[in-house]
Enzyme design. Sequence first.
Site, PDB file in Angstrom:
ATOM      1  N   GLU A  72     -11.069 -12.381  12.073  1.00 37.89           N
ATOM      2  CA  GLU A  72     -11.713 -12.493  10.448  1.00 37.89           C
ATOM      3  C   GLU A  72     -11.598 -14.123  10.241  1.00 37.89           C
ATOM      4  O   GLU A  72     -12.380 -14.818   9.455  1.00 37.89           O
ATOM      5  CB  GLU A  72     -11.011 -11.694   9.639  1.00 37.89           C
ATOM      6  CG  GLU A  72     -11.575 -10.183   9.912  1.00 37.89           C
ATOM      7  CD  GLU A  72     -11.204  -9.137   9.192  1.00 37.89           C
ATOM      8  OE1 GLU A  72     -11.865  -7.947   8.943  1.00 37.89           O
ATOM      9  OE2 GLU A  72      -9.949  -9.085   8.637  1.00 37.89           O
ATOM     10  N   PHE A  94       0.756  -1.213  -0.001  1.00 42.84           N
ATOM     11  CA  PHE A  94      -0.034   0.020   0.003  1.00 42.84           C
ATOM     12  C   PHE A  94       0.885   1.302  -0.007  1.00 42.84           C
ATOM     13  O   PHE A  94       0.562   2.298  -0.820  1.00 42.84           O
ATOM     14  CB  PHE A  94      -0.945  -0.227   1.163  1.00 42.84           C
ATOM     15  CG  PHE A  94      -1.845  -0.728   1.161  1.00 42.84           C
ATOM     16  CD1 PHE A  94      -3.249  -0.529   0.193  1.00 42.84           C
ATOM     17  CD2 PHE A  94      -2.227  -2.025   1.699  1.00 42.84           C
ATOM     18  CE1 PHE A  94      -4.196  -1.321   0.065  1.00 42.84           C
ATOM     19  CE2 PHE A  94      -3.363  -2.902   1.474  1.00 42.84           C
ATOM     20  CZ  PHE A  94      -4.492  -2.621   0.612  1.00 42.84           C
ATOM     21  N   GLY A  95       1.895   1.345   0.907  1.00 43.68           N
ATOM     22  CA  GLY A  95       2.789   2.377   1.035  1.00 43.68           C
ATOM     23  C   GLY A  95       3.421   2.665  -0.192  1.00 43.68           C
ATOM     24  O   GLY A  95       3.491   3.716  -0.864  1.00 43.68           O
TER      25      GLY A  95
END
Lengths: 439, 439
Positions: free
Chosen positions: A168, A13-14
Amino acid sequence: MTPKRVVIIGGGFGGMTAARFLRDADVILIDRTNHHVFQPLLYQVATAALSPSDIAWPLRTLFRSQPNVRVVMDDVVSIDRTAHVVRLRDSAPIAFDALIVAPGSRHAYFGHDEWEALAPGLKTMADAVHLRERMLLAFEVAERQRAETGTQNRLTFVIVGGGPTGVELAGSLLEIRRKAMGPDYPHLGLEDLSIILVEAGPRILPGFDARLSAKALTVLERMGVIVKLNNPVTVVRPDGVMVGNEWVASTNVIWAAGNKASPLLNTLAVPQDSCGRVKVRADLTIPEDPWIFVIGDAAHCLGHDGKSLPGIAPVAMREGQYVANLINQDLSPDRRSPFTYTDRGMLATIGRAQAVAQIGPFRASGPVAWALWCVVHIFFLIGLRNRVRVMSEWTWYYLTFKPGARLLFEPPSGQRHISSKDHVREFAVEDRPLSRRAA
Amino acid sequence: MTPKRVVIIGGGFGGMTAARFLRDADVILIDRTNHHVFQPLLYQVATAALSPSDIAWPLRTLFRSQPNVRVVMDDVVSIDRTAHVVRLRDSAPIAFDALIVAPGSRHAYFGHDEWEALAPGLKTMADAVHLRERMLLAFEVAERQRAETGTQNRLTFVIVGGGPTGVELAGSLLEIRRKAMGPDYPHLGLEDLSIILVEAGPRILPGFDARLSAKALTVLERMGVIVKLNNPVTVVRPDGVMVGNEWVASTNVIWAAGNKASPLLNTLAVPQDSCGRVKVRADLTIPEDPWIFVIGDAAHCLGHDGKSLPGIAPVAMREGQYVANLINQDLSPDRRSPFTYTDRGMLATIGRAQAVAQIGPFRASGPVAWALWCVVHIFFLIGLRNRVRVMSEWTWYYLTFKPGARLLFEPPSGQRHISSKDHVREFAVEDRPLSRRAA
């Protein structure tokens, strides 16, 4: 000096966000895989609800329309911060004017790296596919045993770590137990499968409000997950784990606890925190070099509450954007305003139509939070194709309980000769890669 | 005697169809994987146009609504036709009243089994994923070389075998070259990639009309494939192949020639043809046992023209249905009418909007045949989910040229340390499984 060449280590993501926002520089984006992964949904690949290609994008295709970005698939071996050069395993060394280090993290095994082979984690697509194989194989073996001998050989999944990933995973396994196991594994009964969630601290989802943690706990326990709080795992063996003072027999232990930043960061030789993250300055640079940035999971960056920012996608993306802007404007250190992050809230799904949400002053749980979770995750998927695919898969799965991604390819020859008895030991000797991205 | 228990070896087109049509018997379906694969589209997984889960179905989910079918994931080691028992690698032996042997085939390497590691084939999902990795890695290595040295290091794909699989693979690679290579691998030019299709016989698509073969040849050559006819491959080495008298340097050789039936068939100890297929009687049984059937690629079955039926999905499905009916009706050998097969035509796609079709007296080529090919393949995919997924993937790919399945997971550690120079040798030593299904 205008940075001519920007090297980015890691396409998570970064790193991906930084590359997207960099305008004039020549960008070289290095990743050890050829794709970006939407990590928040990795657990759904691990539990066969989604396929790998539903939540992954080839980096080259992502950057087709940005000719200034060159993608290199390779491992970064070390960073020479004096010479401004990164060294790679297969390619020639690459010099840089500015460097963005975003190699991510692996799970922390608290000094017991040998546990990783016994209790694999979930950080990369390879991890997810491996867990999926392991889970499907465990069901096959249990079903065969039941069919042949009629005896009950309890299939116990132990998930270590009560954060969002652990919760999750537990919720997904539960759903398989409730809805898919009966029709697909006719010899297995509900009582044949246990799902145990282990958390060392006093509550699950510790990042959330205590009230939402309690709500999530209630939902999980009502659905049948055994939650063990205040119990650190002290021993991991091929045949089980020691939870506090209790021995839990299990050949299916999944690790979702703690983070350890990439060992590549050690080659920077700058101060790191106990998780191995680099203690960055207010502009996300390392001490003594205004053009080497560390972002994402790899950075220890303080928020305005004085605590370090969590290793989540929104933080990494904001950091990538911030750094790209600094480089685009060629700002000298004295003209940079410090990085700030405004919390955009947190979501965690617990199971079918169950989730918790915490956004500013807003708190929700149950179906409303779950609907919000679905919308947010669909929204953040890149591109129309994957949005449509994931949405249709979810709808299909929700309506039919027939996950389509439950594929077990021929296991590699080393793993193929697994009998129900010694399959524990087989997995135990398997060698797992330690670091995640270009580290 | 009503056959109480029917064992089916192999969940391909033949075995799966037989299981679907068996009504009253207790059916045990054994496969070494946990899924059925739509083999005609495997080449699209190998070339990253489709994802594995688009064209595969978990066997357990397929048979949810048929409680008389039990699925066992295991390898069949041998068949004891006297005791009416099959022996498995991990499970207890299974006795049967009737047996349907449908273990499929692997490619034939004409006595050079060592070539398989150098020139892998395309029969299973594991093969397809392996080829996809190999192809993507070859592009990455070529791009890196070009970017670093500027020199041209020709990337040559050699496809051995001019049947439908070979032609379809060549067409897919060509499409990648024409449309996807430029944007994704900016340093590679069209001249950097060669696609060579090698056929030992005088024409490609030998099963089709000579006119359609010629048409397909024209299209392939116009699009840029180098086709070498009348040239058998005589040597395969890690650095290339000998085609007739010509040495072709290539580290990417794909085998799509010939078939060799599963070695499991040898344990039946009945007459086999030169490809290892069992010479079945008119009711698809082996000599001396009216309740052991061999179908699909594993059977040498004569059509009404006196030639053996081709190893294609429609034949296997018809055979599965025929055998299931015999068992359902518990027909004694003297009351069985012989198996007959009516040719339903053949289709092969060549590339974007290009295909050939031959259905009864009907012949077509070009976009019309291609549209027909799309419709037929969508129609034969099982279930709504995969039909929608494949159709939407094709539409997306057709419009955008952005295949979504181009994922390279972290290669297993043995393969990871591949530099551009020695990656040939690395692949050469890789060990590939020989037999395909439960054999």
